[in-house]
Design a protein around this motif. Structure first.
Motif, short mmCIF file in Angstrom:
data_model
loop_
_atom_site.label_atom_id
_atom_site.label_comp_id
_atom_site.label_asym_id
_atom_site.label_seq_id
_atom_site.Cartn_x
_atom_site.Cartn_y
_atom_site.Cartn_z
N MET A 1 0.85 -1.17 0.00
CA MET A 1 0.00 0.00 0.00
C MET A 1 0.89 1.23 0.00
O MET A 1 1.82 1.33 0.79
CB MET A 1 -0.91 0.00 1.24
N GLN A 2 0.58 2.14 -0.90
CA GLN A 2 1.32 3.39 -0.97
C GLN A 2 0.52 4.46 -0.21
O GLN A 2 -0.61 4.75 -0.57
CB GLN A 2 1.51 3.80 -2.42
N VAL A 3 1.11 5.04 0.83
CA VAL A 3 0.43 6.00 1.68
C VAL A 3 1.12 7.36 1.57
O VAL A 3 2.34 7.46 1.73
CB VAL A 3 0.41 5.55 3.15
N THR A 4 0.32 8.38 1.31
CA THR A 4 0.82 9.76 1.27
C THR A 4 0.14 10.52 2.41
O THR A 4 -1.08 10.45 2.56
CB THR A 4 0.45 10.43 -0.07
N THR A 5 0.93 11.21 3.21
CA THR A 5 0.35 11.97 4.32
C THR A 5 0.58 13.45 4.12
O THR A 5 1.63 13.87 3.62
CB THR A 5 0.94 11.54 5.68
N THR A 6 -0.42 14.22 4.52
CA THR A 6 -0.34 15.68 4.43
C THR A 6 -0.77 16.26 5.78
O THR A 6 -1.79 15.86 6.33
CB THR A 6 -1.28 16.21 3.33
N PHE A 7 0.03 17.18 6.29
CA PHE A 7 -0.27 17.83 7.57
C PHE A 7 -0.67 19.27 7.27
O PHE A 7 0.09 20.00 6.64
CB PHE A 7 0.95 17.79 8.49
N ARG A 8 -1.83 19.67 7.76
CA ARG A 8 -2.32 21.03 7.55
C ARG A 8 -2.47 21.72 8.91
O ARG A 8 -3.13 21.21 9.79
CB ARG A 8 -3.68 21.02 6.85
N HIS A 9 -1.86 22.85 9.01
CA HIS A 9 -1.94 23.68 10.22
C HIS A 9 -1.42 22.96 11.46
O HIS A 9 -1.93 23.14 12.58
CB HIS A 9 -3.37 24.17 10.48
N MET A 10 -0.40 22.11 11.25
CA MET A 10 0.22 21.42 12.38
C MET A 10 1.60 20.94 11.96
O MET A 10 1.92 20.89 10.78
CB MET A 10 -0.64 20.24 12.84
N GLU A 11 2.41 20.61 12.93
CA GLU A 11 3.75 20.11 12.66
C GLU A 11 3.68 18.65 12.21
O GLU A 11 2.82 17.90 12.66
CB GLU A 11 4.61 20.19 13.93
#
Length: 182
Positions: A1-11
């Protein structure tokens, strides 16, 4: 499984990322093929933690999001929601007879500039995209709309090969636009 993570308004947090990837392994038993998952972590007003997951796999797309006051609880809730959606989808697929091996029809989706339509001249195309209206039944179209959180879907009716549009009405019911035979 290929997982992409994005953090918005946080570290960025490796602990959150690995926790989400570990939890995502639970949903792999419901879908086949190469799976890509996008995970979005968002914090609003420093107290509302939102976890959103979009999964694309062979023939299946699903999206879910949950908001709590703790990011780990939001991840758990969104994984549970995603698991329920995919389990329901898999059960419906089991009872459904597979469609014949016919290809969907090609459609072109165009976005026009609003000012050009209001003027008396020729409309200006901003964006054009060719998509395939996949053959499916009305029940499958409803299921895809629910999985993708869409307001409408264009599909080819698997029984008569006509282009249909299924849409969600403001009262929560569904409307179906079918071509009339002459």
């Amino acid at each position: 499984m290929q997982v992409t993570t994005t953090f918005r308004h946080m570290e960025q947090s490796d602990a959150l990322k690995s926790y989400a990837e570990e939890k995502l392994e639970r949903v792999t038993k419901y879908i086949d093929g190469p799976i890509t998952a996008q995970v979005f972590f968002t914090v609003e007003k420093k107290i509302r933690h939102i976890a959103e997951i979009v999964i694309n796999a062979k023939g299946v797309s699903s999206k879910a999001s949950e908001a709590t006051n703790d990011m780990y609880a939001a991840i758990d809730a969104v994984i549970d929601k995603m698991e329920r959606q995919l389990k329901r989808y898999k059960e419906k697929i089991k009872t459904h007879k597979p469609a014949t091996d016919e290809r969907g029809r090609q459609l072109t989706k165009k976005v026009f500039q609003a000012e050009s339509i209001e003027a008396s001249g020729e409309p200006v195309v901003i964006k054009a995209k060719t998509e395939t209206a996949k053959p499916m039944s009305v029940e499958e179209a409803v299921m895809q709309m629910d999985l993708l959180n869409k307001d409408f879907i264009v599909f080819t009716d698997s029984t008569n090969s006509e282009i249909n549009v299924l849409y969600r009405r403001k009262d929560g019911n569904f409307g179906l636009i079918e071509p009339q035979r002459a």
